[in-house]
Design a protein around this motif. Structure first.
Motif, short mmCIF file in Angstrom:
data_model
loop_
_atom_site.label_atom_id
_atom_site.label_comp_id
_atom_site.label_asym_id
_atom_site.label_seq_id
_atom_site.Cartn_x
_atom_site.Cartn_y
_atom_site.Cartn_z
N LEU A 115 0.83 -1.21 0.00
CA LEU A 115 0.00 0.00 0.00
C LEU A 115 0.86 1.26 0.00
O LEU A 115 0.54 2.25 -0.67
N ARG A 116 1.97 1.23 0.72
CA ARG A 116 2.89 2.39 0.72
C ARG A 116 3.38 2.69 -0.71
O ARG A 116 3.44 3.85 -1.12
N HIS A 117 3.74 1.64 -1.43
CA HIS A 117 4.27 1.83 -2.78
C HIS A 117 3.17 2.23 -3.76
O HIS A 117 3.41 3.03 -4.67
N VAL A 118 1.97 1.68 -3.56
CA VAL A 118 0.86 2.00 -4.46
C VAL A 118 0.52 3.49 -4.38
O VAL A 118 0.16 4.11 -5.39
N LEU A 119 0.65 4.08 -3.20
CA LEU A 119 0.33 5.50 -3.05
C LEU A 119 1.25 6.39 -3.88
O LEU A 119 0.92 7.54 -4.14
N ARG A 120 2.39 5.86 -4.30
CA ARG A 120 3.31 6.62 -5.15
C ARG A 120 2.99 6.45 -6.64
O ARG A 120 3.68 6.99 -7.49
N GLN A 121 1.95 5.65 -6.92
CA GLN A 121 1.61 5.34 -8.30
C GLN A 121 0.47 6.20 -8.85
O GLN A 121 -0.10 5.89 -9.89
N ASP A 122 0.12 7.27 -8.14
CA ASP A 122 -0.93 8.19 -8.57
C ASP A 122 -2.26 7.48 -8.82
O ASP A 122 -2.89 7.64 -9.87
N PRO A 123 -2.76 6.69 -7.84
CA PRO A 123 -4.04 6.02 -8.02
C PRO A 123 -5.22 6.94 -7.69
O PRO A 123 -5.09 7.87 -6.89
#
Length: 574
Positions: free
Chosen positions: A380-388
């Motif tokens: 989830l931490r990394h996904v937040l950097r993916q501009d979702p």
């Protein structure tokens, strides 16, 4: 499975088929022939079965009962290959017929397809009794074969290759050793589970037997197995461990693995878990069909009012939507339906799942891998950097994941996730108990949906049945419904059992839902850390329909029964 010719197909039906359709019927597996023919003729299966029987001059047998006296006449492998079963029929089961010499009594056989000369010739090698043929529902014929001969009994049958039909001789010669028999048996067990729409398979070593059970529609169902199965127990367990790429020499520690299984055009991702028991290793398989048809909100069983409440929140740009319930209650299926509802080219949707149960076109789906450090929280931490724009987290299991999900919702993301609680208001107190500050919970949570799955009444055989006022009032009180509703109810639909539902009275499942949305009053209760009961009372006062009340609506509509709703709903004191 043997491929049969379609020469015996009656002209009135054959004339309606194109050459391509005839070829499809010819190539279909035997128990699927009727399904393929019905699709080609664009008619319901029962109607096609009736026309097929009339054109061939055969009877349609319903409510089948096997003939135990004839069971020993035919070998298991032949019965499985040809999909036929000896049945009791009419006068043959009365005393007069029974007094006749055994060799003179007709042998009544139910088949899912028209008999041909080759089939008849093979049967005459095992019995001299006159043969009387009947057509029957393929699913019921197949089920009776399993109940009387066991799953995969043809695979593990000892001895004689003369039991094998000639078309299968060459294949049989290639797999005559015991190892190959075990391989076939395991494949048969998994294939049968797929046909029965099971979600899990359990191999459970017991004293003197290896028990196999399927979980179908949420209930465990014993699987009939061959009598000689115990001698193959160790080989079956080893075969499953090899398929899952486990260490077959390690029998003292639990292990996890996965199997990629392909059969009849279906791709299954099977999760395998072993645990040591006092007799041998117990193995559980979770079947995940990666290509199975996704559910819409209608198919889930949501009525128009429930859908309107949810769709309203799905349009929000941020916030958290939680789905709660026990394992197997359809939480992931509901989240998938919500994602499909909002999926569009102008939204970036990322999911974090364990496991990935459905593939959603256009959505970025990630599988967590705790063994290499990729947990829900870390992903989830990394996904937040993916501009979702939208994030789905398969499950909130700990404080770390909960905090990140809430932070994501407060910074402009719409977050979907699941939680294990008995009811919808319980999700609020569960998050507070995890250590999340109440003001964060109250600010972030937009909607909580508790759900259960109940078995759906068979549409073919369920019938209205009278119900006593005393019993009705008692059940309504347990479900927390208004007793005044009993005044208008004289009868409710009840299960009967038929060939289509395999005698259970139920076929498929439907959801019941409890939808909880915070208002100003409940917001204050959350900040004061009030109990789940207090929140639930406040929600009911403002119109929330409980799981019990939702179940009662499904009962009144004829979808299910009191027994089913009471089985799955946990009723708490109010």
């Amino acid at each position: 499975m043997i491929a049969f010719a379609t020469d015996a197909l009656p002209a009135p039906l054959a004339d309606r088929l194109t050459e391509e359709q005839r070829q499809a019927v010819r190539e279909a597996a035997r128990e699927k022939r009727l399904e393929v023919l019905a699709a080609a003729l664009t008619r319901p299966e029962p109607e096609v079965l009736t026309h097929l029987a009339e054109a061939a001059g055969l009877d349609v047998a319903s409510n089948l009962e096997t003939d135990p006296d004839a069971r020993g006449l035919l070998p298991a492998r032949l019965v499985h290959e040809y999909q036929i079963i000896p049945i009791r029929f009419g006068a043959e089961s009365d005393a007069g017929a029974s007094s006749a010499p055994a060799s003179a009594r007709p042998l009544h056989l139910a088949s899912a397809w028209l008999p041909d000369d080759l089939m008849t010739d093979w049967l005459r090698t095992f019995t001299g009794r006159p043969l009387v043929w009947h057509l029957a529902v393929p699913e019921r014929v197949h089920q009776l074969i399993i109940e009387n001969f066991g799953v995969g009994s043809g695979s593990l049958e000892d001895g004689d290759d003369s039991y094998i039909a000639p078309e299968a001789q060459q294949q049989a010669e290639e797999v005559v050793d015991e190892d190959a028999a075990v391989v076939r048996f395991v494949t048969d067990v998994i294939s049968q589970a797929i046909a029965d729409q099971a979600t899990d398979i359990h191999f459970e070593p017991q004293e003197g037997q290896l028990r196999i059970r399927y979980r179908v529609d949420g209930l465990l169902v014993p699987v009939p197995v061959p009598e000689n199965l115990l001698r193959f127990q160790d080989a079956i367990i080893s075969r499953l461990k090899i398929m899952a790429r486990m260490n077959i020499s390690e029998k003292r520690l639990p292990q996890d693995g996965r199997i990629n299984f392909k059969a009849a055009g279906i791709v299954l991702d099977i999760r395998v878990s072993t645990v040591p028991t006092i007799y041998a290793e117990s193995i559980s398989l979770r079947l995940l069909n990666q290509k199975k048809e996704a559910y819409t909100m209608d198919r889930l069983g949501m009525n128009a009012e429930e859908q309107a409440q949810i769709v309203n929140i799905l349009d929000y740009p941020h916030g958290i939507i939680l789905v709660t319930g026990p394992t197997g209650s359809g939480k992931s299926t509901s989240l998938n339906a919500f994602l499909r509802k909002i999926n569009s080219t102008d939204l970036r949707i990322i999911t974090i799942e364990d496991p990935i149960e459905y593939e959603v076109p256009g959505v970025n789906q990630m599988q967590v891998r705790p063994e290499i450090g990729l947990t829900f929280a870390d992903a989830l931490r990394h996904v937040l950097r993916q501009d979702p724009d939208v994030i789905m987290v398969g499950e909130i299991r700990d404080k770390d994941t909960a905090e990140i999900a809430i932070r994501a919702s407060l910074t402009g993301h719409l977050v979907f996730s699941t939680l294990h609680t008995n009811d919808a208001p319980g999700a609020i107190t569960r998050l507070v108990d995890m250590g999340i500050e109440p003001f964060l919970v109250a600010s972030a949570i937009e909607l909580v949906i508790a759900q259960r799955l109940v078995r759906r009444l068979c549409t073919e055989c369920s019938r209205p049945a009278p119900i006593t006022k005393v019993k009705l009032l008692e059940n309504l009180a347990i479900l927390g419904c208004n007793p005044a509703e009993a005044e208008l109810i004289q009868e409710l639909r009840a299960p009967v059992g038929c060939d289509r539902c395999r005698g259970t009275g139920y076929r498929g499942r439907v959801g019941i839902f409890e939808i909880f949305r915070l208002n100003e009053e409940m917001h204050e209760l959350v900040l004061k850390r009030e109990s789940t009961r207090t929140l639930a009372e406040c929600a009911r006062k403002h119109g929330m329909r409980t799981l019990g009340q939702s179940g009662w609506e499904k009962i009144k509509s004829g979808y299910t029964t009191f027994d089913e709703v009471l089985r799955v709903v946990t009723v708490t004191d109010s």
